[in-house]
Design a protein around this motif. Structure first.
Motif, PDB file in Angstrom:
ATOM      1  N   TRP A   1       0.949  -1.169  -0.278  1.00 30.72           N
ATOM      2  CA  TRP A   1      -0.061  -0.417  -0.307  1.00 30.72           C
ATOM      3  C   TRP A   1       0.681   1.441  -0.410  1.00 30.72           C
ATOM      4  CZ3 TRP A   1      -4.561  -1.155   3.671  1.00 30.72           C
ATOM      5  CH2 TRP A   1      -5.325  -2.182   3.266  1.00 30.72           C
ATOM      6  N   LYS A   2       0.373   2.277  -0.498  1.00 28.51           N
ATOM      7  CA  LYS A   2       1.311   3.979  -0.791  1.00 28.51           C
ATOM      8  C   LYS A   2       0.807   4.001   0.509  1.00 28.51           C
ATOM      9  CE  LYS A   2       2.565   3.005  -4.627  1.00 28.51           C
ATOM     10  NZ  LYS A   2       3.705   1.489  -4.725  1.00 28.51           N
ATOM     11  N   ARG A   3       0.836   5.523   0.275  1.00 22.45           N
ATOM     12  CA  ARG A   3       0.077   6.486   1.558  1.00 22.45           C
ATOM     13  C   ARG A   3      -0.529   7.167   2.353  1.00 22.45           C
ATOM     14  NH1 ARG A   3       3.301  10.603   4.906  1.00 22.45           N
ATOM     15  NH2 ARG A   3       1.530  11.768   5.843  1.00 22.45           N
TER      16      ARG A   3
ATOM     17  N   THR B   1      -2.710   3.855   3.382  1.00 23.95           N
ATOM     18  CA  THR B   1      -2.622   3.650   4.314  1.00 23.95           C
ATOM     19  C   THR B   1      -2.667   4.084   6.052  1.00 23.95           C
ATOM     20  OG1 THR B   1      -0.484   2.483   4.358  1.00 23.95           O
ATOM     21  CG2 THR B   1      -0.292   3.234   6.092  1.00 23.95           C
TER      22      THR B   1
ATOM     23  N   GLN C   1       8.540  -0.818   7.536  1.00 28.48           N
ATOM     24  CA  GLN C   1       7.430   0.413   6.228  1.00 28.48           C
ATOM     25  C   GLN C   1       7.974   1.408   5.777  1.00 28.48           C
ATOM     26  OE1 GLN C   1       6.684  -1.738   2.696  1.00 28.48           O
ATOM     27  NE2 GLN C   1       7.835  -3.792   4.641  1.00 28.48           N
TER      28      GLN C   1
ATOM     29  N   VAL D   1       6.575   3.197   4.656  1.00 28.79           N
ATOM     30  CA  VAL D   1       5.295   4.989   4.204  1.00 28.79           C
ATOM     31  C   VAL D   1       4.392   4.892   5.636  1.00 28.79           C
ATOM     32  CG1 VAL D   1       4.226   2.443   3.928  1.00 28.79           C
ATOM     33  CG2 VAL D   1       3.227   4.598   3.499  1.00 28.79           C
TER      34      VAL D   1
END
Length: 469
Positions: A72-74, A77, A93, A95
């Motif tokens: 997952w990206k920002r 998340t 991670q 992020v």
């Protein structure tokens, strides 16, 4: 006498005693950082032994673990954190570390020897996220009791024992990955954990580790079927390969069996109810996900009237079981999730008089043409039977005359690609007239989740213009 190895990762191996000691050590560190019983702890980690240790450490404290995909990206998340409100975070991670203070799994963990703390069966144990094929994912909440019931259902369905050896290649942040790990640990089976999916490494490990049960999702099955040297690998230790997450593509499964001699065992589950059905280990069928496992009740409901259907009637699959989730976050999503105590899967299918379940498609993904319900998976199965089709996905677009028109996105072979007319004719010859293809789009690849589920939403956003335009 040496204790059996419970988990292997690269050149490291762990006994169950060592995993437990590491979990207690990490629990002590989390306790020092203020984590208390009833808290939620976010866990965002790649495939590594410390993931397993972290889950068990969080449970030792009476806290629940929020499993966040390392892919997952920002924005994704951040959505997960806002939804679940964790008190602390663990992982590897960046992020996650940018969004809240995170205990890094790269830090050394000091093993601690002390008694285990038994969890409260009714307490929240784990939150996983639904696949999110139609929008931002929901959090699925499981108690220790519901997840333990799922582990027992999986043990029985797979006939898993301490003599078995499995490998985990997909992210354990998905319910199936966590279920495989916890079931193997519960029965004393040995786990080979991989950092990521690599087909060559997977096939070599089957021979080197004498893997007995292979878990596969659609992309893994397809990669095996297309491997030019599949016959050169020693897969003789395998009892079977389990196919989960998506309905079986019979042609792909049959190709692998013909080339290796290894049979498939289709199964059916969901984040909300992890083990719904499974084929028998002996005598499995590719045209069915199997029968409901003991402890799971199933019924089929008419899509229009909401009334229960007799055997072979096609409608929405609904379920009851001790392994059923306690509910979603956000809470508002629960109103549509249940029907008088039955969980509404959103899956369309039928159950015959002997209990064999056949899945047709997702109710939200059914295409309505001239009042007829059309299952994308049925047409995809026909398209995948063409030797020039590598992958395919079917979806509907608005159409003034017919309600919806059927569109196929096709990833074609570079060697002998089919024409649009050939594919239209293939479907027309095999299926009813109202299932004809209105449009064929040739695309570089079909967007899928790691589980293999087609992201039809993405295809519709990219290519789903109305036929009236």
């Amino acid at each position: 006498m040496n204790e059996p190895i419970a988990l292997v990762f690269e050149d490291r191996s762990y006994s169950r005693t060592r995993l437990d000691a590491l979990a207690r050590g990490l629990a002590a560190t989390l306790r020092e950082r203020g984590v208390r019983r009833g808290d939620r702890v976010a866990l965002m980690s790649g495939n590594r032994p410390e993931f397993v240790v972290a889950v068990r450490a969080i449970w030792q404290l009476g806290a629940s673990v929020v499993l966040i995909s390392p892919a997952w990206k920002r924005a994704e998340t951040e959505h997960a954190l806002i939804l679940t409100q964790p008190a602390a975070a663990v992982g590897d991670q960046p992020v996650l570390a940018e969004l809240m203070p995170m205990l890094s799994l790269d830090e050394p963990i000091v093993p601690v020897v002390c008694p285990d703390t038994a969890p409260d069966p009714d307490a929240e144990a784990v939150l996983v996220f639904s696949s999110g094929t139609t929008g931002m994912p929901k959090a699925v909440r499981h108690t220790h009791a519901s997840f333990a019931a799922a582990v027992e259902h999986w043990r029985v369905a797979l006939e898993l024992t301490a003599a078995d050896r499995i490998q985990v290649l997909t992210p354990p942040s998905h319910i199936l990955g966590l279920l495989n790990i916890e079931t193997a640990l519960a029965v004393g089976a040995r786990i080979r954990l991989h950092r990521r999916f690599e087909l060559e490494r997977m096939l070599k490990s089957i021979a080197e580790d004498r893997i007995t049960v292979e878990m596969a999702v659609a992309p893994i099955a397809l990669a095996m079927a297309q491997h030019p040297d599949l016959e050169s690998y020693d897969l003789s230790s395998l009892r079977y390969i389990m196919w989960g997450a998506t309905p079986v593509t019979a042609g792909i499964a049959e190709t692998v069996t013909r080339r290796t001699g290894v049979e498939w065992v289709p199964a059916y589950g969901a984040s909300e109810l992890p083990v719904i059905a499974c084929n028998p280990i002996e005598g499995a069928r590719l045209d069915s996900v199997g029968k409901a496992v003991p402890g799971v009740e199933i019924r089929v409901i008419d899509l229009d009237t909401g009334e229960p259907l007799p055997p072979n009637g096609i409608g929405e699959i609904q379920l009851r079981s001790p392994s059923l989730m306690s509910g979603y976050l956000p809470e508002a999503a629960n109103a549509e999730a249940f029907d008088d105590g039955w969980y509404r899967t959103g899956d369309v299918g039928s159950v015959d008089a002997e209990g064999w379940i056949r899945l047709t498609d997702r109710s939200k993904e059914m295409i309505k043409v001239k009042g007829f319900q059309v299952a994308p998976a049925e047409i995809e199965g026909v398209l995948l039977g063409h030797p020039g089709v590598v992958d395919a996905a079917v979806f509907g677009v608005p159409d003034g005359a017919d309600g919806e028109a059927i569109v196929a996105a096709v990833a074609a072979s570079a060697v002998a690609p089919p024409t649009e007319e050939q594919l239209r004719t293939l479907v027309a010859d095999r299926l009813a007239g109202y299932k004809r293809l209105r449009r064929v789009l040739f695309v570089p690849e079909i967007p899928r989740l790691p589980s293999g589920k087609v992201l039809r939403r993405v295809l519709k956003e990219q290519y789903g213009r109305s036929t009236d335009q």
